[in-house]
Scaffold this active site. Structure first.
Site, short mmCIF file in Angstrom:
data_model
loop_
_atom_site.label_atom_id
_atom_site.label_comp_id
_atom_site.label_asym_id
_atom_site.label_seq_id
_atom_site.Cartn_x
_atom_site.Cartn_y
_atom_site.Cartn_z
N LYS A 53 6.38 -31.51 11.18
CA LYS A 53 6.05 -30.56 10.38
C LYS A 53 6.20 -29.22 11.10
CE LYS A 53 1.50 -33.27 8.76
NZ LYS A 53 0.63 -34.05 9.15
N GLN A 97 -4.54 -33.41 12.36
CA GLN A 97 -3.49 -34.39 12.31
C GLN A 97 -4.57 -35.93 12.45
OE1 GLN A 97 -0.51 -34.78 11.85
NE2 GLN A 97 -1.24 -37.54 11.59
N ASP A 120 -4.06 -30.01 3.56
CA ASP A 120 -4.18 -31.18 3.22
C ASP A 120 -5.55 -32.14 1.89
OD1 ASP A 120 -2.99 -32.80 4.81
OD2 ASP A 120 -4.47 -33.08 6.51
#
Ligand code: NAP
Length: 295
Positions: A53, A97, A120
């Site tokens: 990422k 995460q 997200d």
């Protein structure tokens, strides 16, 4: 029929190149999109995902604020870090995460993220907006699936889509997105799961199959009709003594069998995988535009 392979790497590259141009145009206005990343602990898969990422952010010009936190961090400390990012104007998107170590409350952490920075697309506010068809941050893997369908020329509108799997991160959102009255959607959607009595009965009727079961060979060639479009979200490790690592990655469908019957099919790896990070970058750029009233 031999299927055309949907090249997820190339489609992801095309979208990243579009985003790079957008980021350059924003920079001319003095705006630099920023992504705040929080990684707790030392899980190797999470570490390599976060690294990918960060590399992707650098590639297209997004500022990345990387935070590696020890596995024994307290819930209070983690929540306070998320709140700090909520208040930081340089950060347009926050990524925590997952999965988090067991002593931490994932749901509370997600709820703490400001929905306007929830790139997200996991916050209930964004999920609710998605369900009622309002503009929101779409969850990245399902959005990637929709982009693969649209950009490979699959006819989604009016089709029968069968989704195999009903998880909160793939099955449920992708089913919801594809029946909305939208571009690359407007399909009739059936969702199958382990409670489905005869999976093949449904998959045989599908124009498009989205496989997200997390099990190899869940869909085989005898379970589909000719010309079906297959998007394989699954990523499974199977033993392979010929590989140095001792394993290889396969999806949820029998790729070799299905490619002789399908019209379009994604490979694993190289299909859905490259799209997830790409759609995260997309959401971060969108968030920067919204924060600066550019829409
Ligand atoms: P998950 O949470 O384990 O959910 C799997 C779903 O599939 C469940 O709803 C389960 O039903 C259903 N299922 C399992 N076996 C089935 C069968 N034989 N027939 C019908 N339904 C079945 O998995 P997930 O998080 O959605 O992920 C699915 C797969 O996609 C995994 O391989 C994961 O690694 C991969 N993935 C890839 C990406 C990417 O970026 N490429 C991103 C996310 C996930 P029940 O609800 O009844 O248990």
């Amino acid at each position: 029929m031999t299927a055309k392979i949907i090249d997820g790497k190339q489609i992801a590259k095309d979208i990243r190149s579009e985003l790079k141009d957008e980021v350059a145009a924003l920079k001319e206005k003095g705006i630099v999109p920023g992504l705040g990343v929080i990684l707790v602990g030392e899980d190797p898969a999470s570490k390599s995902y976060v690294k990918a990422k960060e590399r992707a952010c650098e590639e297209i010009g997004i500022y990345s604020d990387d935070n590696r936190l020890p596995a024994d961090i307290t819930q209070k400390e983690l929540i306070s870090m998320v709140k700090k990012m909520n208040d930081d104007p340089k950060i347009n998107g926050i990524l925590v995460q997952l999965p988090l170590p067991e002593h931490l409350d994932e749901a509370e952490v997600i709820m703490t993220i400001d929905p306007t920075k929830d790139v997200d697309g996991f916050h209930p506010v964004n999920i609710g907006k998605m369900v009622i068809g309002e503009k929101c941050f779409l969850p990245c893997t399902p959005h990637g699936v929709q982009q693969l369908l649209g950009r490979s020329g699959a006819e989604v509108s009016g089709s029968h889509v069968v989704v195999v799997g009903r998880s909160n991160i793939v099955g449920k959102p992708v089913a919801n997105m594809l029946f909305q009255k939208n571009k690359n959607a407007n399909a009739t959607v059936t969702v199958c799961h382990t409670g489905t009595k005869d999976l093949a009965y449904f998959t045989k009727q599908a124009d498009i199959i989205i496989a997200a079961a997390g099990r190899p060979n869940t869909v085989t060639a005898d379970m589909v009709k000719d010309g079906v479009v297959v998007i394989d979200v699954g990523v499974n490790r199977v033993e392979d003594a010929s590989k140095k690592s001792g394993y290889r990655l396969v999806g949820d469908v029998d790729f070799d069998g299905l490619k002789e019957k399908a019209s379009l099919i994604t490979p694993v790896p190289g299909g859905v995988g490259p799209m997830t990070i790409t759609m995260l970058l997309f959401n971060t750029v969108e968030s920067a535009k919204q924060a600066n009233s550019i829409i």
